[in-house]
Design a protein around this motif. Structure first.
Motif, PDB file in Angstrom:
ATOM      1  N   HIS A   1       0.823  -1.210   0.000  1.00  0.00           N
ATOM      2  CA  HIS A   1       0.000   0.000   0.000  1.00  0.00           C
ATOM      3  C   HIS A   1       0.860   1.264   0.000  1.00  0.00           C
ATOM      4  O   HIS A   1       0.477   2.290  -0.588  1.00  0.00           O
ATOM      5  CB  HIS A   1      -0.955  -0.007   1.197  1.00  0.00           C
ATOM      6  N   LYS A   2       2.029   1.202   0.633  1.00  0.00           N
ATOM      7  CA  LYS A   2       2.938   2.352   0.588  1.00  0.00           C
ATOM      8  C   LYS A   2       3.429   2.593  -0.837  1.00  0.00           C
ATOM      9  O   LYS A   2       3.514   3.739  -1.296  1.00  0.00           O
ATOM     10  CB  LYS A   2       4.115   2.123   1.532  1.00  0.00           C
ATOM     11  N   ILE A   3       3.745   1.509  -1.520  1.00  0.00           N
ATOM     12  CA  ILE A   3       4.151   1.635  -2.929  1.00  0.00           C
ATOM     13  C   ILE A   3       2.992   2.172  -3.757  1.00  0.00           C
ATOM     14  O   ILE A   3       3.161   3.057  -4.599  1.00  0.00           O
ATOM     15  CB  ILE A   3       4.609   0.266  -3.476  1.00  0.00           C
ATOM     16  N   GLU A   4       1.806   1.643  -3.503  1.00  0.00           N
ATOM     17  CA  GLU A   4       0.610   2.047  -4.243  1.00  0.00           C
ATOM     18  C   GLU A   4       0.313   3.526  -4.043  1.00  0.00           C
ATOM     19  O   GLU A   4      -0.023   4.243  -5.005  1.00  0.00           O
ATOM     20  CB  GLU A   4      -0.567   1.193  -3.769  1.00  0.00           C
ATOM     21  N   THR A   5       0.439   4.001  -2.807  1.00  0.00           N
ATOM     22  CA  THR A   5       0.192   5.417  -2.514  1.00  0.00           C
ATOM     23  C   THR A   5       1.154   6.305  -3.288  1.00  0.00           C
ATOM     24  O   THR A   5       0.764   7.301  -3.897  1.00  0.00           O
ATOM     25  CB  THR A   5       0.320   5.688  -1.007  1.00  0.00           C
ATOM     26  N   GLU A   6       2.420   5.944  -3.262  1.00  0.00           N
ATOM     27  CA  GLU A   6       3.437   6.729  -3.972  1.00  0.00           C
ATOM     28  C   GLU A   6       3.227   6.663  -5.481  1.00  0.00           C
ATOM     29  O   GLU A   6       3.397   7.656  -6.192  1.00  0.00           O
ATOM     30  CB  GLU A   6       4.833   6.206  -3.611  1.00  0.00           C
ATOM     31  N   TYR A   7       2.824   5.502  -5.952  1.00  0.00           N
ATOM     32  CA  TYR A   7       2.601   5.284  -7.382  1.00  0.00           C
ATOM     33  C   TYR A   7       1.436   6.130  -7.902  1.00  0.00           C
ATOM     34  O   TYR A   7       1.481   6.669  -9.014  1.00  0.00           O
ATOM     35  CB  TYR A   7       2.327   3.795  -7.613  1.00  0.00           C
ATOM     36  N   ASN A   8       0.387   6.249  -7.094  1.00  0.00           N
ATOM     37  CA  ASN A   8      -0.819   6.957  -7.524  1.00  0.00           C
ATOM     38  C   ASN A   8      -0.760   8.462  -7.292  1.00  0.00           C
ATOM     39  O   ASN A   8      -1.597   9.199  -7.802  1.00  0.00           O
ATOM     40  CB  ASN A   8      -2.050   6.375  -6.815  1.00  0.00           C
ATOM     41  N   ASN A   9       0.203   8.921  -6.488  1.00  0.00           N
ATOM     42  CA  ASN A   9       0.368  10.358  -6.311  1.00  0.00           C
ATOM     43  C   ASN A   9       1.043  10.961  -7.536  1.00  0.00           C
ATOM     44  O   ASN A   9       1.550  10.263  -8.400  1.00  0.00           O
ATOM     45  CB  ASN A   9       1.234  10.644  -5.066  1.00  0.00           C
ATOM     46  N   ASN A  10       1.043  12.268  -7.607  1.00  0.00           N
ATOM     47  CA  ASN A  10       1.790  12.928  -8.677  1.00  0.00           C
ATOM     48  C   ASN A  10       3.273  12.657  -8.456  1.00  0.00           C
ATOM     49  O   ASN A  10       3.879  13.174  -7.514  1.00  0.00           O
ATOM     50  CB  ASN A  10       1.515  14.434  -8.664  1.00  0.00           C
ATOM     51  N   GLN A  11       3.855  11.855  -9.315  1.00  0.00           N
ATOM     52  CA  GLN A  11       5.220  11.412  -9.099  1.00  0.00           C
ATOM     53  C   GLN A  11       6.211  12.543  -9.372  1.00  0.00           C
ATOM     54  O   GLN A  11       6.050  13.334 -10.293  1.00  0.00           O
ATOM     55  CB  GLN A  11       5.522  10.195  -9.980  1.00  0.00           C
ATOM     56  N   ASP A  12       7.234  12.600  -8.520  1.00  0.00           N
ATOM     57  CA  ASP A  12       8.271  13.613  -8.664  1.00  0.00           C
ATOM     58  C   ASP A  12       9.635  12.938  -8.656  1.00  0.00           C
ATOM     59  O   ASP A  12       9.737  11.711  -8.781  1.00  0.00           O
ATOM     60  CB  ASP A  12       8.160  14.672  -7.563  1.00  0.00           C
ATOM     61  N   GLU A  13      10.687  13.720  -8.459  1.00  0.00           N
ATOM     62  CA  GLU A  13      12.038  13.159  -8.536  1.00  0.00           C
ATOM     63  C   GLU A  13      12.363  12.204  -7.388  1.00  0.00           C
ATOM     64  O   GLU A  13      13.351  11.464  -7.440  1.00  0.00           O
ATOM     65  CB  GLU A  13      13.091  14.283  -8.587  1.00  0.00           C
ATOM     66  N   PHE A  14      11.529  12.207  -6.329  1.00  0.00           N
ATOM     67  CA  PHE A  14      11.772  11.325  -5.196  1.00  0.00           C
ATOM     68  C   PHE A  14      10.986  10.009  -5.291  1.00  0.00           C
ATOM     69  O   PHE A  14      11.275   9.058  -4.568  1.00  0.00           O
ATOM     70  CB  PHE A  14      11.392  12.024  -3.890  1.00  0.00           C
ATOM     71  N   SER A  15       9.994   9.956  -6.164  1.00  0.00           N
ATOM     72  CA  SER A  15       9.064   8.832  -6.208  1.00  0.00           C
ATOM     73  C   SER A  15       9.755   7.499  -6.468  1.00  0.00           C
ATOM     74  O   SER A  15       9.523   6.506  -5.773  1.00  0.00           O
ATOM     75  CB  SER A  15       7.994   9.077  -7.271  1.00  0.00           C
ATOM     76  N   LYS A  16      10.607   7.469  -7.467  1.00  0.00           N
ATOM     77  CA  LYS A  16      11.263   6.215  -7.844  1.00  0.00           C
ATOM     78  C   LYS A  16      12.091   5.670  -6.692  1.00  0.00           C
ATOM     79  O   LYS A  16      12.023   4.482  -6.363  1.00  0.00           O
ATOM     80  CB  LYS A  16      12.136   6.417  -9.078  1.00  0.00           C
ATOM     81  N   GLU A  17      12.863   6.540  -6.052  1.00  0.00           N
ATOM     82  CA  GLU A  17      13.720   6.103  -4.949  1.00  0.00           C
ATOM     83  C   GLU A  17      12.892   5.577  -3.785  1.00  0.00           C
ATOM     84  O   GLU A  17      13.249   4.578  -3.149  1.00  0.00           O
ATOM     85  CB  GLU A  17      14.603   7.263  -4.492  1.00  0.00           C
ATOM     86  N   ILE A  18      11.776   6.239  -3.504  1.00  0.00           N
ATOM     87  CA  ILE A  18      10.903   5.803  -2.409  1.00  0.00           C
ATOM     88  C   ILE A  18      10.272   4.462  -2.731  1.00  0.00           C
ATOM     89  O   ILE A  18      10.230   3.553  -1.886  1.00  0.00           O
ATOM     90  CB  ILE A  18       9.820   6.867  -2.127  1.00  0.00           C
ATOM     91  N   ILE A  19       9.780   4.308  -3.958  1.00  0.00           N
ATOM     92  CA  ILE A  19       9.156   3.049  -4.368  1.00  0.00           C
ATOM     93  C   ILE A  19      10.154   1.906  -4.297  1.00  0.00           C
ATOM     94  O   ILE A  19       9.859   0.823  -3.775  1.00  0.00           O
ATOM     95  CB  ILE A  19       8.573   3.175  -5.789  1.00  0.00           C
ATOM     96  N   ILE A  20      11.349   2.136  -4.820  1.00  0.00           N
ATOM     97  CA  ILE A  20      12.375   1.094  -4.794  1.00  0.00           C
ATOM     98  C   ILE A  20      12.751   0.752  -3.356  1.00  0.00           C
ATOM     99  O   ILE A  20      13.011  -0.415  -3.025  1.00  0.00           O
ATOM    100  CB  ILE A  20      13.608   1.529  -5.611  1.00  0.00           C
ATOM    101  N   GLY A  21      12.749   1.759  -2.487  1.00  0.00           N
ATOM    102  CA  GLY A  21      13.026   1.503  -1.073  1.00  0.00           C
ATOM    103  C   GLY A  21      12.006   0.555  -0.458  1.00  0.00           C
ATOM    104  O   GLY A  21      12.360  -0.346   0.318  1.00  0.00           O
ATOM    105  N   HIS A  22      10.729   0.733  -0.798  1.00  0.00           N
ATOM    106  CA  HIS A  22       9.683  -0.147  -0.283  1.00  0.00           C
ATOM    107  C   HIS A  22       9.790  -1.545  -0.896  1.00  0.00           C
ATOM    108  O   HIS A  22       9.535  -2.550  -0.212  1.00  0.00           O
ATOM    109  CB  HIS A  22       8.308   0.439  -0.559  1.00  0.00           C
ATOM    110  N   ILE A  23      10.143  -1.629  -2.171  1.00  0.00           N
ATOM    111  CA  ILE A  23      10.340  -2.933  -2.806  1.00  0.00           C
ATOM    112  C   ILE A  23      11.472  -3.683  -2.105  1.00  0.00           C
ATOM    113  O   ILE A  23      11.367  -4.876  -1.811  1.00  0.00           O
ATOM    114  CB  ILE A  23      10.648  -2.782  -4.314  1.00  0.00           C
ATOM    115  N   GLU A  24      12.549  -2.962  -1.822  1.00  0.00           N
ATOM    116  CA  GLU A  24      13.673  -3.597  -1.135  1.00  0.00           C
ATOM    117  C   GLU A  24      13.267  -4.035   0.270  1.00  0.00           C
ATOM    118  O   GLU A  24      13.737  -5.070   0.759  1.00  0.00           O
ATOM    119  CB  GLU A  24      14.873  -2.658  -1.076  1.00  0.00           C
TER     120      GLU A  24
END
Length: 299
Positions: free
Chosen positions: A143-166
């Protein structure tokens, strides 16, 4: 066998909505999970990673040669190029799938560190069976990944998503270790089975036909993937499968050095080594002595 080069190609084949990011896809499903989570009956491969959570209501996975309960949910992990095949499986309840192309990891530390998670090399029948509390943790991260994915993505989005995947991968590693411990009585002592398989490899003529035993060859005898076998042995003994193979070979070598009138080269060839100097180096690495020095010390 169908190969999907892109996530959008798989979405189209499964009649799924196109993902917002061509390199990342998040899918949640209810009831007909086997279809909407991309778990087709036919075989296929992809150029991307998949992490999936699902619940089984009929059919079964085989965990090695032993069937296990599936009252809870199961996690599976697929890497690029791995064959996906599920037969006679029906799933129910709520599940999720995270798919990310290998290019999504470009420039990120996870591009290299993902290789250390050996469960991506397990077979699909060696799934991670998680407890209700573990399931909650996985859903929280999804759900944390989903929240970040569905928000307006910015330069931090990818790093945050990858952090949750890890984080999912790190928790998975912890949960697999728990599973190895909890199911040890059901699986039996894997070291005993492993040693028996090596003996059979020598006794049934496989050594002459195929040469030195490999982790893959012994794993095939035990009906499991090489990585899963090695992780089971490491959990049980602290040593990976290749170390056990070396120990067995050196044990056989010691017996021949003492009890047979053979040269070191002849012993090396008899044990399946094509290169006697390599045999001598391995023997010294394992024992601290060269084969000749060992024979002399015994005599």
């Amino acid at each position: 066998m169908k190969h999907f080069k892109s996530i959008s190609e798989l979405h189209k084949a499964r009649n799924l909505p196109m993902s917002e990011n061509p390199l990342l896809s998040l899918i949640t499903c209810v009831d007909t999970c086997a279809v909407t989570c991309g778990l087709a009956k036919n075989e296929y491969t992809t150029d991307f990673y998949s992490i999936a959570f699902k619940k089984l209501i009929s059919g079964s996975f085989n965990y090695g040669r032993t069937k296990y309960d599936h009252n809870g949910g199961s996690m599976t992990y697929v890497k690029p190029g791995q064959v996906v095949e599920l037969k006679n499986i029906k799933l129910d309840g709520k599940g999720f799938t995270i798919m990310f192309h290998r290019d999504f990891l470009n420039g990120e530390p996870l591009h290299q560190t993902i290789k250390k998670y050996s469960f991506f090399d397990y077979e699909t029948n060696e799934a991670l069976h998680i407890s209700p509390r573990e399931e909650e943790i996985m859903w929280e991260l999804f759900h944390k990944i989903e929240t970040e994915y569905n928000n307006n993505q910015d330069e931090f989005s990818k790093e945050i998503i990858i952090g949750h995947i890890e984080a999912i991968l790190k928790y998975s590693q912890r949960f697999y270790k728990r599973q190895f411990l909890n199911r040890s009585e059901l699986t039996g002592k894997i070291t005993t089975k492993f040693n028996k398989a090596i003996r059979q490899y020598f006794e049934n003529g496989a050594l002459l036909a195929n040469g030195l035993p490999t982790v893959a060859a012994i794993a095939a005898q035990l009906k499991m993937s090489p990585s899963y076998l090695s992780d089971l042995l490491r959990q049980e003994t602290g040593k990976p499968a290749i170390d056990h193979i070396h120990s067995y070979l050196i044990s056989e070598a010691k017996n021949l050095l003492i009890g047979a009138d053979l040269t070191v080269a002849e012993i090396a060839y008899q044990l399946g080594f094509e290169n006697p100097p390599y045999f001598s180096r391995l023997f010294k690495k394992e024992t601290g002595l060269t084969p000749i020095a060992y024979r002399d010390s015994i005599n």
